[in-house]
Design an enzyme around this catalytic site. Structure first.
Site, PDB file in Angstrom:
ATOM      1  N   LYS A  95       0.843  -1.188   0.000  1.00  0.00           N
ATOM      2  CA  LYS A  95       0.000   0.000   0.000  1.00  0.00           C
ATOM      3  C   LYS A  95       0.884   1.245   0.000  1.00  0.00           C
ATOM      4  O   LYS A  95       1.970   1.249   0.594  1.00  0.00           O
ATOM      5  CB  LYS A  95      -0.898  -0.034   1.238  1.00  0.00           C
ATOM      6  CG  LYS A  95      -1.913   1.085   1.345  1.00  0.00           C
ATOM      7  CD  LYS A  95      -2.762   0.890   2.607  1.00  0.00           C
ATOM      8  CE  LYS A  95      -3.795   1.970   2.780  1.00  0.00           C
ATOM      9  NZ  LYS A  95      -4.649   1.728   3.973  1.00  0.00           N
TER      10      LYS A  95
ATOM     11  N   SER B 261      -9.181   2.011   2.839  1.00  0.00           N
ATOM     12  CA  SER B 261      -8.253   2.774   2.038  1.00  0.00           C
ATOM     13  C   SER B 261      -7.221   1.925   1.288  1.00  0.00           C
ATOM     14  O   SER B 261      -6.453   2.453   0.492  1.00  0.00           O
ATOM     15  CB  SER B 261      -7.513   3.777   2.930  1.00  0.00           C
ATOM     16  OG  SER B 261      -6.802   3.115   3.965  1.00  0.00           O
TER      17      SER B 261
ATOM     18  N   SER C  36      -9.919  -0.459   6.863  1.00  0.00           N
ATOM     19  CA  SER C  36      -9.226  -0.129   5.614  1.00  0.00           C
ATOM     20  C   SER C  36      -8.544  -1.314   4.945  1.00  0.00           C
ATOM     21  O   SER C  36      -8.182  -1.232   3.774  1.00  0.00           O
ATOM     22  CB  SER C  36      -8.177   0.965   5.863  1.00  0.00           C
ATOM     23  OG  SER C  36      -8.803   2.147   6.281  1.00  0.00           O
TER      24      SER C  36
END
Length: 654
Positions: free
Chosen positions: A142, A217, A241
Site C-alpha cells: 500500500k 483505504s 481499511s
C-alpha cells in the site's frame, strides 16, 4: 437609462470579482498543480521501467507461460521456489506482466520499486539455508509503506517529492524473509474514505465490476490481488481499511492487534490517535497466505528493528489445532441494518459451522423501530458458572430475554451461545467517531488547507482556510463537515436532533474533545468499554465471534455514507481486536430484490444512501468477519481457515 447603466456596471463588477476569485483559486492551487503533473510523469516513467524489466526477464525464458505460476497458491509457490522447481526470475516476470495488465484496467499502481531487480540478484546468491520463509515471493505494498527513495503520499501533494530515507520496518522484515516488494498501490486521499481516489493518481476501479469501488483505504491492494496481479500485499486498517477492500474485492484481509506489527515507516495523514488504533496487516487470496505472511513477519527481526513491538513468534500449535470452537454469532450489530446479502452470509456460515460440530449461537434484537441510545441489546447477561446444565442455561436465557423483549433462536448444536454488541451507538458515535476526530479534524485539514492568518483563533482559522491541495470528491463531503465553525456545528446538532439523530451526534463529535482533560476522559472511556466487552465475552466462554462484514461493494464516490456504515468494522479498531474477512458467497438476484425493501434501523439519509450505494451488485462477493480477543491472531486465523474451508466445500444453496 441610469438604471440600465447601473445594471451594466453591477454586472461588470461581478464579472471582475468572479475573475479575481478564479485567479485567486488557481494561485492557491499552483504548488499542488505543479507537483501533480510531475508525480504523474514519474509514475509513467516508473511503469515503463517496470515493463522494461519484465521484457528483460522474459528474454531469459522466452517460452515462459505465466498462467500456471499465477494460479499457484502462495504456500505451493514458496515450496517450488525453495526447491528450485521455479526460478525467481520467472515468478517475478509473471507478476510484473500481470500487474501491468491489471493496472491498465483498473488504475491500481502508484509506483514501481525498481530496486527489486537488484534484490532478485542478491537472493540468487543465498545458500538454501539462508533463504527466508518468503523467498522469491513478489509482494505489493500500500502507498504509505516507506521504501527508500520513493514517496509515501497518502494521496496528498504535501507528501510528494519527499522520498523515504530508508525502508520501513515491515518492508525490511519482508526483504529479510526473502520477499521482493515490487509495486506500491493506490489509496484515497488522506486514507479517510471507503473509496479509492486521489487528485494525484486518480480513481481505482473494482475489477469485478468497473462501476464499483474496490473500497478504501487499501483499495489498490484489493483490486490488484483480486485480479491476480499480486499474490501477497500489505495494507493498513483504521476503520476497516484492510477488511473493506478485501470484502469488496472477494479476497481475504486481516487486521492484527495494535502493536503486534510495527508501524515504524508507515506514513499517515493523521498521526497521534490512540483510542482508534491503526494497524498493519496482510491481504491475500486465501487464509493460508495470511498465516504464512504473519509467520514471516513475527520474527526476531521485527522486535530487533522496532523494540516497541513485543517479540511474540507465531504460535503454530494454536493455528493448527483441531479443537472445536465456541462461536458467538451476531447477525446485526444493532446500529446498521445488514444488507440482505450480509445477513444471509452470516446465517449460511453459522449453519456450516454448526454442521461441522462447532457450538454457535445467535441473539437478535427484537425491537421494531429505532434502537435506544442507552440500551444494551442483550440486557443483563448470565454470570457464568463452573457447572451449569443445558436446561438451566436455556431456561435462564429464555427468562432473561423475555424480560428484555428480545427474540432468541436455538441453533441445532448442543448449546446456545448468545452474544450481542453492548452499547453499540455509544461505541460508534462517541468512542469511534469521537476518537477519530478528537482534534476536531484539525490535523487532517492541515494536510489539505493553509491558514492565511496564524493569529486567528483555531475555529476562525478553519473557516477562512484557503486550499493548498485539490480536495478529491470522495472526501469532499467529510471535509466540508469538518470545516464548519464550532457554533454552526452546535446549531446543526440541535436542529438535526429529531430528523437525523445520527448526523446530529456526528456534528457533536466532530467538534473535538476540546481540552487535554476531556481527551484523557475519552481514552479512559474506550478502555472501560473494552474491558466490559471482554468481560461479556469471557462470561460466555467464547473463543471467537462471527459477524457480518460491510458489503457488497459501493458505487464509486459514494462519500455521503460517512462513518456510520463502518460500525461493523470500526468497532474492532476501538476494541483493538484482531479481525479478518473471508468471502463466503455472492449477491443473488433474490438479495437484490429484498434490497428494494431495505429501510435501515433509523430510516435516515445514511440508511438511504447505503441502500443506493450497494444496488446493482448481483454476482459480487460477500464476506463474513471473524474476530478474536487481543493478541489471539493465530486463533482468529484458524477460525478464518475453518470458515474458508467450509464455504469452499459447500455445494448446497448459498
Amino acid at each position: 437609462m441610469p438604471g440600465v447603466a447601473w445594471l451594466f456596471y453591477s454586472m461588470l463588477v461581478l464579472l471582475l470579482l468572479a475573475l479575481l476569485g478564479a485567479a485567486l483559486f488557481f494561485w492557491q492551487h499552483t504548488p499542488a498543480r505543479n507537483k501533480i503533473p510531475r508525480a504523474q510523469r514519474r509514475r509513467v516513467v516508473a511503469l515503463q521501467q517496470m515493463e522494461a524489466l519484465a521484457k528483460r526477464l522474459r528474454q531469459q525464458e522466452p517460452s515462459l507461460d505465466p498462467k500456471p505460476i499465477l494460479e499457484l497458491p502462495l504456500e505451493t509457490l514458496v515450496q517450488k521456489l525453495q526447491d528450485e522447481e521455479l526460478s525467481v526470475e520467472s515468478v517475478l516476470c509473471s507478476y510484473l506482466e500481470e500487474a501491468l495488465k491489471v493496472h491498465q484496467e483498473v488504475n491500481c499502481l502508484t509506483d514501481f520499486l525498481g530496486e527489486c531487480e537488484e534484490q532478485l540478484q542478491a537472493l540468487k546468491k543465498l545458500r538454501k539455508t539462508e533463504r527466508g520463509l518468503l523467498y522469491g515471493v513478489p509482494v505489493s505494498l500500500k502507498d504509505p509503506y516507506d521504501c527508500k527513495g520513493h514517496d509515501s503520499t497518502c494521496g496528498l501533494t504535501q507528501f510528494l517529492e519527499k522520498p523515504a530515507a530508508k525502508d520501513g520496518v515491515i518492508v525490511q522484515v519482508l526483504k529479510a524473509q526473502g520477499a521482493i516488494p515490487f509495486v506500491k498501490t493506490n489509496i484515497p486521499q488522506t486514507l479517510y474514505s471507503f473509496d479509492c481516489s486521489n487528485p494525484i493518481y486518480g480513481q481505482t476501479l473494482n475489477p469485478l465490476n468497473l462501476k464499483k469501488t474496490p473500497g478504501g483505504s487499501s483499495g489498490g491492494e484489493g483490486a490488484l490481488l483480486a485480479k491476480g496481479g499480486s499474490i501477497l500485499g500489505m495494507g493498513t486498517d483504521t476503520a476497516g481499511s484492510i477488511r473493506v477492500p478485501a470484502s469488496f474485492c472477494g479476497i481475504c484481509g486481516f487486521r492484527t492487534t495494535g502493536y503486534r506489527l510495527s508501524l515504524s515507516g508507515v506514513s499517515s495523514a493523521v498521526k497521534g490517535k490512540i483510542s482508534v488504533t491503526t494497524v498493519a496487516g496482510p491481504m491475500a487470496r486465501d487464509v493460508e497466505s495470511l498465516a504464512l505472511c504473519l509467520r514471516a513477519l513475527l520474527s526476531e527481526d521485527m522486535h530487533r528493528l522496532d523494540p516497541t513491538v513485543p517479540f511474540m513468534p507465531f504460535r503454530e500449535e494454536v493455528y493448527s489445532s483441531n479443537q472445536r470452537l465456541r462461536i458467538g454469532f451476531c447477525e446485526t450489530d444493532g446500529f446498521t441494518q445488514p444488507s440482505p446479502s450480509m445477513a444471509r452470509a452470516v446465517r449460511l456460515t453459522s449453519r456450516l459451522l454448526q454442521d461441522a460440530g462447532h457450538q454457535v449461537g445467535l441473539l437478535t434484537p427484537g425491537w421494531g423501530g429505532k434502537p435506544d441510545w442507552r440500551g444494551d441489546w442483550a440486557g443483563p447477561f448470565l454470570e457464568r458458572k463452573e457447572v451449569i446444565s443445558e436446561f438451566e442455561l436455556l431456561t435462564s436465557l429464555w427468562l432473561g430475554m423475555a424480560a428484555e423483549g428480545l427474540e432468541w433462536m436455538e441453533m441445532s448444536g448442543d448449546l446456545v451461545i448468545p452474544f450481542s454488541i453492548p452499547h453499540i451507538k455509544y461505541a460508534v458515535k462517541h468512542l469511534f467517531e469521537g476518537g477519530l476526530f478528537a482534534d476536531g479534524g484539525a490535523t487532517l485539514l492541515e494536510k489539505l488547507y493553509v491558514c492565511q492568518d496564524s493569529d486567528m483563533g483555531h475555529d476562525m482559522c478553519l473557516w477562512f482556510l484557503s486550499e493548498g491541495d485539490i480536495v478529491d470528491p470522495c472526501i469532499k463531503g467529510m471535509v466540508n463537515w469538518l470545516r464548519l465553525p464550532d457554533l454552526l456545528k452546535c446549531f446543526l446538532a440541535w436542529i438535526l436532533k429529531y430528523t437525523e439523530p445520527r448526523a446530529s451526534h456526528t456534528c457533536e463529535e466532530i467538534r473535538g474533545v476540546g481540552t487535554p482533560k476531556k481527551l484523557w476522559e475519552q481514552h479512559a472511556a474506550v478502555q472501560e468499554y473494552q474491558q466490559k466487552f471482554i468481560a461479556k465475552w469471557r462470561s460466555l466462554d467464547l473463543d471467537v465471534l462471527l459477524m457480518p462484514a460491510m458489503d457488497p461493494a459501493f458505487h464509486i464516490c459514494y462519500s455521503e455514507i460517512g462513518t456510520d456504515i463502518a460500525s461493523y468494522m470500526g468497532l474492532y479498531n476501538i476494541l483493538n481486536f484482531p479481525a479478518g474477512v473471508v468471502p463466503v458467497t455472492t449477491v443473488t438476484p433474490q438479495d437484490e430484490e429484498e434490497l428494494a425493501f431495505y429501510t435501515g434501523y433509523y430510516r435516515d439519509s445514511t440508511d438511504k444512501n447505503f441502500q443506493r450505494a450497494i444496488q446493482g451488485s448481483v454476482g459480487l462477493p460477500v464476506a463474513v468477519q471473524c474476530i478474536a480477543l487481543p493478541w489471539e491472531e493465530e486463533l482468529c486465523l484458524r477460525f478464518m481457515k475453518e470458515v474458508e474451508t467450509l464455504a469452499k466445500n459447500h455445494s448446497g444453496p448459498k
